[in-house]
Design a protein around this motif. Structure first.
Motif, PDB file in Angstrom:
ATOM      1  N   ARG A  31      66.726  71.264   5.362  1.00  0.00           N
ATOM      2  CA  ARG A  31      66.644  72.587   4.742  1.00  0.00           C
ATOM      3  C   ARG A  31      67.842  72.849   3.835  1.00  0.00           C
ATOM      4  O   ARG A  31      67.702  73.463   2.779  1.00  0.00           O
ATOM      5  CB  ARG A  31      66.553  73.662   5.819  1.00  0.00           C
ATOM      6  N   ASN A  32      69.028  72.387   4.251  1.00  0.00           N
ATOM      7  CA  ASN A  32      70.230  72.579   3.428  1.00  0.00           C
ATOM      8  C   ASN A  32      70.117  71.872   2.086  1.00  0.00           C
ATOM      9  O   ASN A  32      70.707  72.309   1.088  1.00  0.00           O
ATOM     10  CB  ASN A  32      71.464  72.067   4.169  1.00  0.00           C
TER      11      ASN A  32
ATOM     12  N   GLY B  37      74.966  68.340   5.940  1.00  0.00           N
ATOM     13  CA  GLY B  37      74.418  67.944   7.228  1.00  0.00           C
ATOM     14  C   GLY B  37      73.912  66.515   7.208  1.00  0.00           C
ATOM     15  O   GLY B  37      73.683  65.937   6.145  1.00  0.00           O
TER      16      GLY B  37
ATOM     17  N   GLU C  65      66.932  69.313  15.798  1.00  0.00           N
ATOM     18  CA  GLU C  65      67.128  70.582  15.092  1.00  0.00           C
ATOM     19  C   GLU C  65      68.172  70.467  13.995  1.00  0.00           C
ATOM     20  O   GLU C  65      68.094  71.135  12.958  1.00  0.00           O
ATOM     21  CB  GLU C  65      67.504  71.694  16.074  1.00  0.00           C
ATOM     22  N   ARG C  66      69.156  69.581  14.195  1.00  0.00           N
ATOM     23  CA  ARG C  66      70.181  69.357  13.165  1.00  0.00           C
ATOM     24  C   ARG C  66      69.601  68.583  11.980  1.00  0.00           C
ATOM     25  O   ARG C  66      70.009  68.796  10.836  1.00  0.00           O
ATOM     26  CB  ARG C  66      71.363  68.607  13.764  1.00  0.00           C
TER      27      ARG C  66
ATOM     28  N   LEU D 152      67.719  71.122  10.012  1.00  0.00           N
ATOM     29  CA  LEU D 152      68.665  71.974   9.294  1.00  0.00           C
ATOM     30  C   LEU D 152      69.232  71.262   8.071  1.00  0.00           C
ATOM     31  O   LEU D 152      69.352  71.846   6.993  1.00  0.00           O
ATOM     32  CB  LEU D 152      69.800  72.403  10.231  1.00  0.00           C
TER      33      LEU D 152
END
Length: 229
Positions: free
Chosen positions: A60-61, A45, A53-54, A57
Motif C-alpha cells: 500500500r505504501n 516497507g 500485514e506488514r 502495508l
C-alpha cells in the motif's frame, strides 16, 4: 548540459510530491526533451516481511509511487524485497506474495515493477531471477546493477542471470583509467551481456567514485558507454 535525455529518480529525493509539482516537473522535462524513466523506491516497507500485514502495508505504501510514476510518464518503479536472510526459500514466497499485492494495484497503469540487486538476498542473482519467475507476471522484471554484489561473486555471470528479465540496467561505475576504461568493472564485457540479452532500453549511469567529481564521473561513463554502444 550533459547531453543526457533519460532521467531516473529516487523517491527519497522528492519534496512533498503534490500534483502541481509533478505536472511542473513533467512539463519541464518535456521542454528539455528529457524522458522521466523510473522511480527507485526506498523506505516504504519490506515486501518480503515475515508478517503478512506488514507485506500488505508495504504494498500500500508503494501505491502512491505507482500513481506518481503514471503522472510523470515513467515506465516503472523499483522496489525492494528485503526480508529474513536466514530462510531464502520462505523469503522468496513472502516476496512473491507482497509483489502480487502491488502488481494487482498496478494492473492497467502502464507502470511496471522492477527489482534490483540491492543488498541482502536480492544481490543473489539466482534467488532474484527465480523470484521473478515464481511471480510470473509480465509487469514484473529486474534492474541489473553492475555493482551491488558481495565480494567473491562473479558479477558477469550474475548480471547474465538477471538480464532475461531486465526492464532497466544500471551501469555502476567507480573510477576510470587514462584510457577512459572503468578500472573495477569490464564494461565491454558487461555491455556484451546486455546486448546478447536483446535489451534495447536505456542504460543508467550510476557513479559512486571518490576521485572524480560527480560531473566528471558521469561524463566519463557516458563517453565510455557511447563508445561501446
Amino acid at each position: 548540459e550533459l547531453g543526457i535525455h533519460g532521467f531516473e529518480m529516487v523517491n527519497t529525493f522528492f519534496p512533498s510530491p503534490q500534483y502541481a509539482y509533478l505536472r511542473h516537473l513533467k512539463r519541464r522535462a518535456d521542454e528539455l526533451d528529457v524522458q522521466l524513466l523510473l522511480i527507485m523506491c526506498d523506505l516504504e516497507g519490506d515486501l518480503a516481511d515475515a508478517r503478512a500485514e506488514r507485506r500488505v502495508l508495504a504494498a500500500r505504501n508503494h501505491r502512491k509511487w505507482l500513481d506518481i510514476a503514471a503522472v510523470l510518464g515513467c515506465h516503472a518503479i523499483r522496489c525492494n524485497v528485503h526480508g529474513d536472510e536466514s530462510d531464502p526459500d520462505a523469503t522468496r514466497e513472502r516476496a512473491a506474495d507482497g509483489l502480487r499485492h502491488l502488481l494487482d494495484y498496478a494492473a492497467g497503469s502502464g507502470v511496471d515493477i522492477i527489482l534490483e540487486n540491492h543488498g541482502g538476498l536480492s544481490s543473489d542473482a539466482t534467488w532474484l531471477a527465480t523470484l521473478v519467475e515464481l511471480v510470473n507476471d509480465p509487469h514484473l522484471g529486474t534492474l541489473p546493477d553492475f555493482g551491488n554484489f558481495p565480494a567473491g561473486v562473479d558479477r558477469y555471470d550474475a548480471v547474465a542471470k538477471l538480464m532475461p528479465h531486465a526492464k532497466a540496467v544500471s551501469a555502476k561505475c567507480y573510477d576510470f583509467g587514462p584510457d577512459g576504461e572503468e578500472t573495477t568493472i569490464d564494461f565491454a564485457r558487461m555491455m556484451e551481456i546486455v546486448r546478447r540479452a536483446g535489451y534495447r532500453g536505456y542504460v543508467g549511469i550510476e557513479f559512486e567514485g571518490e576521485r572524480l567529481s560527480e560531473r566528471e564521473g558521469i561524463l566519463t561513463c557516458r563517453a565510455l558507454l557511447e563508445r561501446l554502444i
